[in-house]
Design an enzyme around this catalytic site. Structure first.
Site, mmCIF file in Angstrom:
data_model
loop_
_atom_site.group_PDB
_atom_site.id
_atom_site.type_symbol
_atom_site.label_atom_id
_atom_site.label_comp_id
_atom_site.label_asym_id
_atom_site.label_seq_id
_atom_site.Cartn_x
_atom_site.Cartn_y
_atom_site.Cartn_z
ATOM 1 N N SER A 1 89.929 98.688 -22.462
ATOM 2 C CA SER A 1 89.773 97.236 -22.598
ATOM 3 C C SER A 1 90.663 96.609 -23.667
ATOM 4 C CB SER A 1 88.308 96.892 -22.870
ATOM 5 O OG SER A 1 87.890 97.437 -24.105
ATOM 6 N N THR B 1 62.040 102.586 -28.225
ATOM 7 C CA THR B 1 60.826 103.403 -28.372
ATOM 8 C C THR B 1 59.593 102.531 -28.582
ATOM 9 O OG1 THR B 1 62.164 105.176 -29.336
ATOM 10 C CG2 THR B 1 59.794 105.287 -29.692
ATOM 11 N N LYS C 1 80.482 92.165 -27.176
ATOM 12 C CA LYS C 1 81.795 91.769 -27.686
ATOM 13 C C LYS C 1 81.797 90.300 -28.110
ATOM 14 C CE LYS C 1 84.339 95.212 -24.993
ATOM 15 N NZ LYS C 1 85.275 95.498 -23.898
ATOM 16 N N GLY D 1 70.522 101.511 -24.550
ATOM 17 C CA GLY D 1 71.056 100.534 -25.483
ATOM 18 C C GLY D 1 71.346 101.163 -26.824
ATOM 19 N N PRO D 2 71.946 100.389 -27.742
ATOM 20 C CA PRO D 2 72.309 100.924 -29.065
ATOM 21 C C PRO D 2 71.073 101.288 -29.883
ATOM 22 C CG PRO D 2 73.234 98.724 -28.678
ATOM 23 C CD PRO D 2 72.295 98.984 -27.584
ATOM 24 N N PRO D 3 71.263 102.066 -30.961
ATOM 25 C CA PRO D 3 70.120 102.439 -31.813
ATOM 26 C C PRO D 3 69.508 101.212 -32.482
ATOM 27 C CG PRO D 3 72.050 103.804 -32.282
ATOM 28 C CD PRO D 3 72.515 102.707 -31.397
ATOM 29 N N GLY D 4 68.199 101.225 -32.648
ATOM 30 C CA GLY D 4 67.525 100.194 -33.432
ATOM 31 C C GLY D 4 67.189 98.919 -32.700
ATOM 32 N N VAL D 5 67.343 98.883 -31.361
ATOM 33 C CA VAL D 5 67.055 97.637 -30.644
ATOM 34 C C VAL D 5 65.603 97.614 -30.140
ATOM 35 C CG1 VAL D 5 69.425 97.200 -29.959
ATOM 36 C CG2 VAL D 5 67.965 98.572 -28.478
ATOM 37 N N GLY D 6 64.831 98.678 -30.360
ATOM 38 C CA GLY D 6 63.415 98.639 -30.029
ATOM 39 C C GLY D 6 63.035 99.333 -28.744
#
Length: 780
Positions: free
Chosen positions: A680, A364, A723, A357-362
């Protein structure tokens, strides 16, 4: 040299192996070869003279002319005796130098033709005396250094007056190789012979001097080593008598008892005890000692049997996961499933989960929560930028500074065999000339193989099958396929505004208030202010930047309170701008009015979703197509496909069929510094192009995503949830998306589905109906 050929004669030949006879020498020789014995018998019948020549190659039993040196010595056989062992012993005296001219035919013995030069001295008396004195002095120095020449020999040489005989006698007493002796025998000139002998003596004296120095050095070194050994043995004896266990003996005993208590596998314990025995024998001052000690330390510090008891309580695990993270239902469900199966079987090998997933979503922090929920030890290693295979498998012990790889280091840190092991940023591994670390990870992450993981440093296999591996990645596509196949992918999407608000209120704000030395009575952030921070000061899928902005608000509040400007800070919408500055981002980027030639597309990035305004302009020209905005190859191909489709359907759409000959078309995607790629945006580009050519505006509230074929079919895309969230953030109220993606609507938050209309389409005609307000044809 003055000489004349006074004699040419045929004479029997005696080949010599490893021996050379100078004129004037008297010595015994043992003869065993049949031909040589027959030659001696012939000689004794005649004048008892024979030619002696040394062999070039000692291994030849039947020497030919080329196997013998050409210059030999004419000798007189004084005595011949048959020995009991079958050999013949003779006493010979060297007479003169002779040159072998040819071999005569004789099957009984070697018969050769020789020439004997009549020699007279070629050096005057004064020069001969000077050379003889110099040679004698060098020979005297040589006898002092050498143990092979006696003082009696030196005395016998001193009394000789004849220069030629003197040179031959000195040469005969030197322990030289046959090749060097032969060079002296071939020197018919007395002057040349003396000079060559002088050169040989100087070289030999230098060599003997060096040998003596080396011998003295070796002797000193041996004496020192023996002394050290003796002192060490004395030290051991003293320590033993005093009962002192602080010496190496006590250390070795401690190591042995520690190894025996660790419950190692049999082969590992055997190896460890063998290394301890080596360590005991090697001197402490030796470099090898520290290498062995370091290896033993690693073997004894790694857990071989220690495990923690899992807390297989689903209610407790669920409570912990919910305390630490808001949302992420799929991930939590997967962890709880694993715990349930383990509770039933008690033998499940650790699963390998990949949180993407994207950075910062938790990602780790979620792995930490999993470890806390089942009460396992937690270990994290970062794989970002790892390029060397040895970082995974370790270096061999032969290298200086060798150590185990990250896996074994992590197990040492954990202290148990069954930790939760987080492999962070697994998609950031690279490979170069030092190897491919992702290939080394294949063994680590394969449940069928990792019970026999081989580390180069340990040289023994280690069991990783009890470890619960969790990996994280931002982009799954960058993980090599074989490695990806070994992991169970769990995608963590970005957070909605409501989720961000809940995370900020329940987790981030209390954490930052405590970190800045504040209390809830010192600062309060209103709900509207928090929403403003989320919308206008951050644009991300996770909450990392949101936490930074909250930290900034806490710092500002701390400054006000310390400066006694305020006793309590209440952050309102108006105060947010004052504290954080002007908004960094626009919220609700939808167009303020319907635009011709501009359509809003929806994009998926590593930071979550985003909206793209795709613009098309026409200019008089010859049908050129220009694409700008730092587009990737796939996106450029989508634009050309859209252009071809509109051109093929120009009559149906009621636009000029020859527009490609009259206009230059320019398609631009703003934020030109940001790279963009993917298929897309196909229907978005086609809509903007059709809008520009038909002069019909695109509805401002509509966003769209979908790949388009040359026949107008709309194909599915990825990242519909992200999106949709970006469309909602931009203030759009209608989203056109491929019908094949209807199954993904379940992942879209309910709060978005309630406020945004989702329109599934299968063909571009349906896109036109919703984006341009109806089908365009020539009858309108």
């Amino acid at each position: 040299m003055t000489s004349r050929q006074t004699e040419r004669r045929s004479i029997p030949l005696l080949p010599l192996r490893g021996v050379l006879v100078f004129p004037g020498m008297v010595l015994h020789l043992d003869v065993g070869r049949a031909k040589s014995v027959r030659a001696l018998e012939q000689v004794m019948v005649e004048d008892q003279e024979i030619i002696l020549a040394s062999q070039v190659d000692l291994s030849v039993d039947e020497p030919a002319k080329e196997d013998l040196y050409e210059v030999g010595t004419l000798a007189y056989v004084k005595q011949m005796v048959k020995m009991p062992n079958g050999t013949t012993r003779i006493l010979v005296e060297g007479l003169k130098r002779a040159t072998i001219e040819q071999f005569n035919e004789n099957d009984e013995y070697y018969d050769v033709s020789i020439t004997i030069p009549e020699q007279s001295s070629d050096v005057d008396d004064e020069k001969a005396t000077a050379l003889m004195r110099t040679v004698l002095k060098q020979f005297e120095n040589y006898t002092k250094l050498s143990t092979k020449v006696s003082k009696d020999t030196l005395k016998s040489v001193q009394d000789i007056d004849d220069p030629g005989y003197f040179a031959d006698l000195v040469a005969s007493h030197l322990p030289l190789q046959i090749k060097r002796k032969q060079s002296l025998l071939e020197a018919f000139s007395v002057e040349a012979r003396l000079e060559k002998l002088l050169e040989i003596l100087e070289n030999e004296r230098e060599v003997l001097g060096l040998e003596k120095k080396i011998g003295q050095r070796v002797k000193k070194s041996m004496e020192k080593t023996q002394k050290e050994y003796y002192l060490r043995e004395q030290m051991k004896a003293i320590q033993k008598e005093l009962g002192d266990k602080d010496g190496k003996g006590g250390e070795v005993e401690e190591l042995r008892s520690k190894i025996e208590s660790l419950n190692m596998p049999g082969n590992v314990e055997e190896k460890a005890l063998k290394e301890v025995a080596r360590y005991e024998r090697v001197p402490a001052s030796s470099a090898e000692s520290s290498v062995i000690r370091n290896y033993i330390d690693w073997l004894t510090s790694i857990p071989w049997s220690e495990k923690t008891e899992d807390r297989l309580d689903l209610a407790h695990a669920e409570k912990v996961l919910n305390e630490d993270h808001f949302g992420l239902e799929k991930v939590k469900e997967r962890v709880l499933e694993h715990l349930a199966v383990q509770q039933l079987t008690n033998s499940l090998r650790g699963p390998i989960l990949c949180l993407s997933g994207p950075p910062g979503v938790g990602k780790t922090s979620l792995a930490k929560s999993v470890a806390r929920s089942i009460e396992r030890e937690f270990v994290r290693i970062s794989l970002g930028g790892v390029r060397d295979e040895a970082e995974i498998r370790g270096h061999r012990r032969t290298y200086v500074g060798a150590m185990p790889g990250k896996m074994i280091q992590g197990m040492k840190k954990a202290g148990v065999m069954n930790p939760v092991f987080l492999l962070d940023e697994i998609d950031k591994m690279a490979s170069d000339f030092r190897g491919d670390p992702s290939s080394a990870m294949l063994e680590v992450l394969d449940p069928e193989q990792n019970n026999q993981f081989g580390d180069h440093y340990l040289e023994e296999t280690y069991d990783l099958s009890n470890v619960m591996f969790i990996t994280t990645a931002n982009q799954i596509a960058k993980i090599p396929a074989p490695l990806r196949d070994r992991m169970e992918m769990i995608h963590i999407a970005g957070y909605t505004e409501l989720e961000k608000q809940a995370i900020a209120t329940d987790h981030l704000l209390p954490k930052q208030i405590e970190a800045h030395g504040l209390t809830k009575q010192d600062i309060q952030i209103r709900e509207a202010a928090l929403l403003k921070v989320i919308r206008y000061y951050t644009r991300e899928a996770g909450v990392r930047n949101l936490e930074r902005q909250i930290a900034t608000l806490c710092r500002k509040a701390a400054k006000m309170i310390v400066a006694k400007e305020k006793k309590r800070v209440i952050v309102t919408e108006g105060l947010v701008t004052e504290l954080l500055g002007k908004p960094k981002y626009r919220y609700g980027k939808a167009e303020e009015e319907d635009q011709v030639g501009t359509a809003t597309g929806l994009a998926y990035t590593t930071a979550g979703g985003d909206t793209l305004a795709i613009e098309v302009s026409l200019a008089n020209g010859k049908g050129g197509l220009t694409l700008t905005g730092k587009l990737g190859d796939v996106m450029k191909e989508s634009a050309r496909a859209a252009f071809s489709y509109i051109r093929s359907k120009a009559e149906e759409f009621g636009i000029d069929e020859r527009f490609h000959e009259k206009y230059d078309v320019h398609i631009h995607v703003p934020e030109g510094a940001t790279p963009k790629d993917g298929p897309s945006a196909g229907i978005t580009m086609a809509t903007a192009l059709l809008s520009a050519l038909s002069n019909r505006p695109v509805l401002k509230e509509v966003g769209m995503t979908g790949e388009m074929t040359l026949r107008g079919r709309v194909l599915p895309i990825g990242g519909l949830k992200e999106k949709s969230m970006s469309a909602h953030r931009a203030g759009l109220t209608k989203i056109i998306f491929p019908k094949d993606n209807e199954k993904d609507l379940d992942d879209v938050p309910e709060s978005i589905r309630e406020t945004v209309e989702f329109v599934p389409v299968t063909h571009f005609d349906e896109v036109i109906a919703h984006a341009l307000g109806g089908v365009i044809d020539e009858r309108e």
